[in-house]
Design an enzyme around this catalytic site. Structure first.
Site, PDB file in Angstrom:
ATOM      1  N   GLU A 155       4.080   1.742  -0.631  1.00 45.65           N
ATOM      2  CA  GLU A 155       4.861   2.005  -1.765  1.00 45.65           C
ATOM      3  C   GLU A 155       3.999   2.267  -3.147  1.00 45.65           C
ATOM      4  O   GLU A 155       4.455   2.935  -4.225  1.00 45.65           O
ATOM      5  CB  GLU A 155       5.856   0.851  -2.028  1.00 45.65           C
ATOM      6  CG  GLU A 155       6.942   0.515  -0.927  1.00 45.65           C
ATOM      7  CD  GLU A 155       8.132   1.969  -0.919  1.00 45.65           C
ATOM      8  OE1 GLU A 155       7.953   2.903  -1.518  1.00 45.65           O
ATOM      9  OE2 GLU A 155       8.758   1.922   0.323  1.00 45.65           O
ATOM     10  N   GLY A 156       2.850   1.427  -3.166  1.00 44.86           N
ATOM     11  CA  GLY A 156       2.095   1.577  -4.257  1.00 44.86           C
ATOM     12  C   GLY A 156       1.619   3.052  -4.317  1.00 44.86           C
ATOM     13  O   GLY A 156       1.672   3.640  -5.494  1.00 44.86           O
ATOM     14  N   ASP A 179       3.465  -1.313  12.530  1.00 40.96           N
ATOM     15  CA  ASP A 179       2.460  -0.591  13.008  1.00 40.96           C
ATOM     16  C   ASP A 179       3.136   1.071  13.013  1.00 40.96           C
ATOM     17  O   ASP A 179       3.785   1.114  14.191  1.00 40.96           O
ATOM     18  CB  ASP A 179       1.703  -1.140  14.137  1.00 40.96           C
ATOM     19  CG  ASP A 179       0.366  -0.435  14.238  1.00 40.96           C
ATOM     20  OD1 ASP A 179      -0.188   0.273  13.423  1.00 40.96           O
ATOM     21  OD2 ASP A 179      -0.348  -0.939  15.079  1.00 40.96           O
ATOM     22  N   SER A 217     -14.169   1.469  13.108  1.00 37.20           N
ATOM     23  CA  SER A 217     -15.278   0.512  12.819  1.00 37.20           C
ATOM     24  C   SER A 217     -15.044  -0.635  13.597  1.00 37.20           C
ATOM     25  O   SER A 217     -16.259  -1.014  14.051  1.00 37.20           O
ATOM     26  CB  SER A 217     -15.212   0.106  11.076  1.00 37.20           C
ATOM     27  OG  SER A 217     -13.996  -0.246  10.592  1.00 37.20           O
ATOM     28  N   TYR A 227       0.903  -1.401  -0.147  1.00 36.81           N
ATOM     29  CA  TYR A 227       0.164   0.192  -0.007  1.00 36.81           C
ATOM     30  C   TYR A 227       1.022   1.321  -0.008  1.00 36.81           C
ATOM     31  O   TYR A 227       0.769   2.146  -0.752  1.00 36.81           O
ATOM     32  CB  TYR A 227      -0.915  -0.005   1.104  1.00 36.81           C
ATOM     33  CG  TYR A 227      -1.855   0.963   1.386  1.00 36.81           C
ATOM     34  CD1 TYR A 227      -3.041   1.098   0.545  1.00 36.81           C
ATOM     35  CD2 TYR A 227      -1.648   2.061   2.347  1.00 36.81           C
ATOM     36  CE1 TYR A 227      -3.865   2.283   0.717  1.00 36.81           C
ATOM     37  CE2 TYR A 227      -2.686   3.017   2.516  1.00 36.81           C
ATOM     38  CZ  TYR A 227      -3.689   3.326   1.586  1.00 36.81           C
ATOM     39  OH  TYR A 227      -4.539   4.193   1.927  1.00 36.81           O
ATOM     40  N   GLN A 253       0.079   3.812  20.660  1.00 37.05           N
ATOM     41  CA  GLN A 253       0.337   4.189  19.265  1.00 37.05           C
ATOM     42  C   GLN A 253      -0.868   5.320  19.156  1.00 37.05           C
ATOM     43  O   GLN A 253      -1.728   4.913  19.762  1.00 37.05           O
ATOM     44  CB  GLN A 253       0.604   3.098  18.113  1.00 37.05           C
ATOM     45  CG  GLN A 253      -1.009   2.452  17.867  1.00 37.05           C
ATOM     46  CD  GLN A 253      -1.229   1.241  18.635  1.00 37.05           C
ATOM     47  OE1 GLN A 253      -0.825   1.243  20.106  1.00 37.05           O
ATOM     48  NE2 GLN A 253      -1.894   0.207  18.143  1.00 37.05           N
ATOM     49  N   THR A 254      -0.376   6.466  18.139  1.00 39.97           N
ATOM     50  CA  THR A 254      -1.416   7.325  18.202  1.00 39.97           C
ATOM     51  C   THR A 254      -1.889   7.401  16.784  1.00 39.97           C
ATOM     52  O   THR A 254      -1.176   6.998  15.902  1.00 39.97           O
ATOM     53  CB  THR A 254      -0.712   8.779  18.436  1.00 39.97           C
ATOM     54  OG1 THR A 254       0.339   9.003  17.623  1.00 39.97           O
ATOM     55  CG2 THR A 254      -0.171   8.730  19.827  1.00 39.97           C
TER      56      THR A 254
HETATM   57  P1  NAD Z   1     -12.725   2.368   0.646  1.00 40.73           P
HETATM   58  O1  NAD Z   1     -12.178   0.829   0.595  1.00 40.73           O
HETATM   59  O2  NAD Z   1     -14.076   2.170   1.425  1.00 40.73           O
HETATM   60  O3  NAD Z   1     -12.946   2.663  -0.725  1.00 40.73           O
HETATM   61  C1  NAD Z   1     -11.976   2.325  -1.861  1.00 40.73           C
HETATM   62  C2  NAD Z   1     -12.878   1.975  -3.167  1.00 40.73           C
HETATM   63  O4  NAD Z   1     -12.172   1.840  -4.158  1.00 40.73           O
HETATM   64  C3  NAD Z   1     -13.832   0.786  -2.693  1.00 40.73           C
HETATM   65  O5  NAD Z   1     -14.956   1.101  -3.288  1.00 40.73           O
HETATM   66  C4  NAD Z   1     -13.306  -0.493  -3.536  1.00 40.73           C
HETATM   67  O6  NAD Z   1     -14.266  -1.272  -4.055  1.00 40.73           O
HETATM   68  C5  NAD Z   1     -12.480   0.336  -4.748  1.00 40.73           C
HETATM   69  N1  NAD Z   1     -11.569  -0.341  -5.500  1.00 40.73           N
HETATM   70  C6  NAD Z   1     -10.464  -1.110  -4.752  1.00 40.73           C
HETATM   71  N2  NAD Z   1      -9.799  -1.479  -5.710  1.00 40.73           N
HETATM   72  C7  NAD Z   1     -10.256  -1.107  -7.045  1.00 40.73           C
HETATM   73  C8  NAD Z   1      -9.978  -1.512  -8.259  1.00 40.73           C
HETATM   74  N3  NAD Z   1      -8.638  -2.122  -8.653  1.00 40.73           N
HETATM   75  N4  NAD Z   1     -10.758  -0.905  -9.501  1.00 40.73           N
HETATM   76  C9  NAD Z   1     -11.735  -0.227  -9.011  1.00 40.73           C
HETATM   77  N5  NAD Z   1     -12.100   0.024  -7.884  1.00 40.73           N
HETATM   78  C10 NAD Z   1     -11.428  -0.467  -6.702  1.00 40.73           C
HETATM   79  O7  NAD Z   1     -11.769   3.169   1.245  1.00 40.73           O
HETATM   80  P2  NAD Z   1     -11.942   4.762   1.571  1.00 40.73           P
HETATM   81  O8  NAD Z   1     -11.677   5.034   2.936  1.00 40.73           O
HETATM   82  O9  NAD Z   1     -13.002   5.247   1.101  1.00 40.73           O
HETATM   83  O10 NAD Z   1     -10.717   5.359   0.730  1.00 40.73           O
HETATM   84  C11 NAD Z   1     -10.527   6.090  -0.534  1.00 40.73           C
HETATM   85  C12 NAD Z   1      -9.372   6.430  -1.015  1.00 40.73           C
HETATM   86  O11 NAD Z   1      -8.618   7.326  -0.091  1.00 40.73           O
HETATM   87  C13 NAD Z   1      -8.235   5.158  -1.067  1.00 40.73           C
HETATM   88  O12 NAD Z   1      -7.586   5.326  -2.433  1.00 40.73           O
HETATM   89  C14 NAD Z   1      -7.505   5.050   0.084  1.00 40.73           C
HETATM   90  O13 NAD Z   1      -6.191   4.850  -0.130  1.00 40.73           O
HETATM   91  C15 NAD Z   1      -7.433   6.768   0.389  1.00 40.73           C
HETATM   92  N6  NAD Z   1      -7.150   6.914   1.984  1.00 40.73           N
HETATM   93  C16 NAD Z   1      -8.088   6.804   2.720  1.00 40.73           C
HETATM   94  C17 NAD Z   1      -8.037   7.000   3.820  1.00 40.73           C
HETATM   95  C18 NAD Z   1      -8.948   6.938   5.074  1.00 40.73           C
HETATM   96  O14 NAD Z   1      -8.509   7.028   6.312  1.00 40.73           O
HETATM   97  N7  NAD Z   1     -10.239   6.582   4.689  1.00 40.73           N
HETATM   98  C19 NAD Z   1      -6.729   7.368   4.306  1.00 40.73           C
HETATM   99  C20 NAD Z   1      -5.620   7.455   3.521  1.00 40.73           C
HETATM  100  C21 NAD Z   1      -6.205   7.444   2.427  1.00 40.73           C
HETATM  101  N1  UDP Z   2      -5.984  -1.129  15.738  1.00 38.65           N
HETATM  102  C1  UDP Z   2      -6.382  -1.789  17.021  1.00 38.65           C
HETATM  103  N2  UDP Z   2      -7.484  -2.578  16.923  1.00 38.65           N
HETATM  104  C2  UDP Z   2      -8.228  -3.022  15.815  1.00 38.65           C
HETATM  105  C3  UDP Z   2      -7.733  -2.268  14.451  1.00 38.65           C
HETATM  106  C4  UDP Z   2      -6.821  -1.391  14.558  1.00 38.65           C
HETATM  107  O1  UDP Z   2      -5.663  -1.305  18.013  1.00 38.65           O
HETATM  108  O2  UDP Z   2      -9.034  -3.607  15.804  1.00 38.65           O
HETATM  109  C5  UDP Z   2      -4.836  -0.310  15.655  1.00 38.65           C
HETATM  110  C6  UDP Z   2      -3.941  -0.537  14.800  1.00 38.65           C
HETATM  111  O3  UDP Z   2      -2.759  -1.440  15.289  1.00 38.65           O
HETATM  112  C7  UDP Z   2      -3.283   0.618  14.587  1.00 38.65           C
HETATM  113  C8  UDP Z   2      -4.450   1.789  15.015  1.00 38.65           C
HETATM  114  O4  UDP Z   2      -5.480   1.090  15.380  1.00 38.65           O
HETATM  115  O5  UDP Z   2      -2.222   1.278  15.355  1.00 38.65           O
HETATM  116  C9  UDP Z   2      -5.151   2.417  13.474  1.00 38.65           C
HETATM  117  O6  UDP Z   2      -5.249   1.059  12.716  1.00 38.65           O
HETATM  118  P1  UDP Z   2      -6.482   1.487  11.186  1.00 38.65           P
HETATM  119  O7  UDP Z   2      -6.080   0.054  10.670  1.00 38.65           O
HETATM  120  O8  UDP Z   2      -7.572   1.905  11.461  1.00 38.65           O
HETATM  121  O9  UDP Z   2      -5.465   2.207  10.189  1.00 38.65           O
HETATM  122  P2  UDP Z   2      -3.807   2.527  10.040  1.00 38.65           P
HETATM  123  O10 UDP Z   2      -3.815   3.985  10.430  1.00 38.65           O
HETATM  124  O11 UDP Z   2      -2.972   1.574  10.793  1.00 38.65           O
HETATM  125  O12 UDP Z   2      -3.551   2.246   8.525  1.00 38.65           O
END
Ligand code: NAD
Ligand code: UDP
Length: 323
Positions: free
Chosen positions: A147-148, A274, A189, A145, A209-210
């Site tokens: 590096e992608g 983490d 969630s 994730y 962790q924060t």
């Molecule tokens: P999410 O998983 O709810 O949404 C991602 C959506 O992309 C999903 O509907 C999934 O089905 C779709 N998807 C995945 N792979 C796909 C593919 N190959 N082709 C077409 N659709 C594809 O997650 P989100 O929280 O809504 O995140 C949305 C974007 O924001 C993501 O790119 C995520 O990396 C970025 N982001 C979110 C957070 C966060 O905390 N929510 C933090 C950092 C970055």
């Molecule tokens: N975490 C946790 N319990 C859970 C899910 C996550 O303690 O059931 C911790 C996880 O180890 C991390 C933080 O909550 O330190 C945030 O995790 P999340 O998967 O929401 O996103 P991240 O910020 O790590 O991508």
């Protein structure tokens, strides 16, 4: 002016809200998704709207559409789900970026990349400004994730420099809110679902962790502002709420707000790589977008818990077993 706007990952948690906002603004919105971590019900309420269109497509494959703007959100975002098939996760970020950038180049469209605070890895600079280059373990389970997304940023800058594609890059920090997938395995969630079901709240490690949690509406407002901001500010820009909490504090707050006295907070083994701390420096967002988050964690959690209480969890399919 009405624009034709593509939202990849548009059926997801953030994408569905973004589509909603853009449809309300009167734009012609195309939502593209392969429904890996989402489901059609997230956008069901938009299906009857004449300015909304839903396409099932995987962004690793090219697609020909005529658009003015692209928000590229397609990518699984929760660690358990993006680690389920790490090779596919890299393909989604990298080939997805190439495909939307190619489309933007052909259509002369503006394109925004949803990048992430994960580009900073397990940071040794705190809080993280955009100038910090990060500390990512290239070999660890989160690398697919992290590096992608880093390569995607590189591609965006290269298309911008080489082909003058009009780009934007936002680095999103942990965002939560109604319509998060109840089985996405993310901390907010998981804790709410567990507390409402009267199960133990599972904290990975000692909970010291924060993370800094941003409410969904604040986030969507910021990325729309970024897309519509001046062309000479392409980012990257951090978008998040600087309010920083330990995971233990979050567990205690969820416990208090769900008022589920039966719930205990238990510790589970820490996750590899983490990040120990995460807090956005949002100086650039304040300056260039005139933006800052408005919703405090307690208030946002109340709304999120209310939503979780209102849904039927049986209507949700867990995207992978990792939640
Ligand atoms: P999410 O998983 O709810 O949404 C991602 C959506 O992309 C999903 O509907 C999934 O089905 C779709 N998807 C995945 N792979 C796909 C593919 N190959 N082709 C077409 N659709 C594809 O997650 P989100 O929280 O809504 O995140 C949305 C974007 O924001 C993501 O790119 C995520 O990396 C970025 N982001 C979110 C957070 C966060 O905390 N929510 C933090 C950092 C970055
Ligand atoms: N975490 C946790 N319990 C859970 C899910 C996550 O303690 O059931 C911790 C996880 O180890 C991390 C933080 O909550 O330190 C945030 O995790 P999340 O998967 O929401 O996103 P991240 O910020 O790590 O991508």
């Amino acid at each position: 002016m009405v624009k034709r706007i593509l939202v990849t990952g548009g059926a997801g948690f953030l994408g569905s809200h973004l589509c909603e906002r853009l449809v309300e603004q009167g734009h012609d919105v195309i939502c593209l998704d392969n429904f890996f971590t989402s489901q059609k019900t997230n956008v069901e309420h938009l299906l009857g709207r004449k300015n909304f269109e839903l396409i099932r497509h995987d962004i690793i494959h090219p697609i020909w559409l005529e658009v003015d703007e692209i928000y590229n959100l397609a990518c699984p975002a929760a660690p358990g789900h993006y680690q389920y098939n790490p090779i596919k996760t890299v393909k989604t970020s990298v080939m997805g970026a190439i495909n939307v950038l190619g489309m933007a180049k052909r259509c002369k469209a503006k394109v925004l990349q949803a990048s992430t605070s994960e580009v900073y890895g397990d940071p040794d600079v705190h809080p993280q400004p955009e100038s910090y280059r990060g500390s990512v373990n290239t070999l660890g389970p989160r690398a697919c994730y992290d590096e992608g997304k880093r390569v995607a940023e590189t591609l965006f800058m290269d298309y911008h420099r080489m082909h003058k594609v009009n780009i934007r890059i936002v680095r999103i920090f942990n965002t939560y809110g109604p319509r998060m997938h109840p089985f996405d395995g993310r901390v907010v969630s998981n804790f709410i679902r567990q507390a409402l079901a009267g199960q133990d709240i599972s904290m990975y490690g000692d909970g010291s962790q924060t993370r800094s949690f941003c409410y969904r509406d604040d986030l969507i407002e910021a990325i729309i502002r970024m897309m519509n901001g001046p062309d000479d500010f392409v980012g990257p820009v951090n978008i998040g709420n600087p309010g920083e909490f330990t995971i233990r504090q979050l567990a205690e707050l969820v416990n208090e707000l769900t008022a589920n006295k039966a719930t205990r907070i238990i510790t589970k083994p820490p996750l590899p790589d983490d990040p120990k701390q995460r807090q956005p420096d949002i100086t650039l967002a304040r300056k260039h977008l005139g933006w800052e988050p408005k919703v405090p964690l307690r208030e946002g959690l109340k709304k999120t818990i209310e939503w979780f209480r209102s849904i039927d969890m049986n209507q949700y399919r867990a995207p992978t077993p990792n939640y």
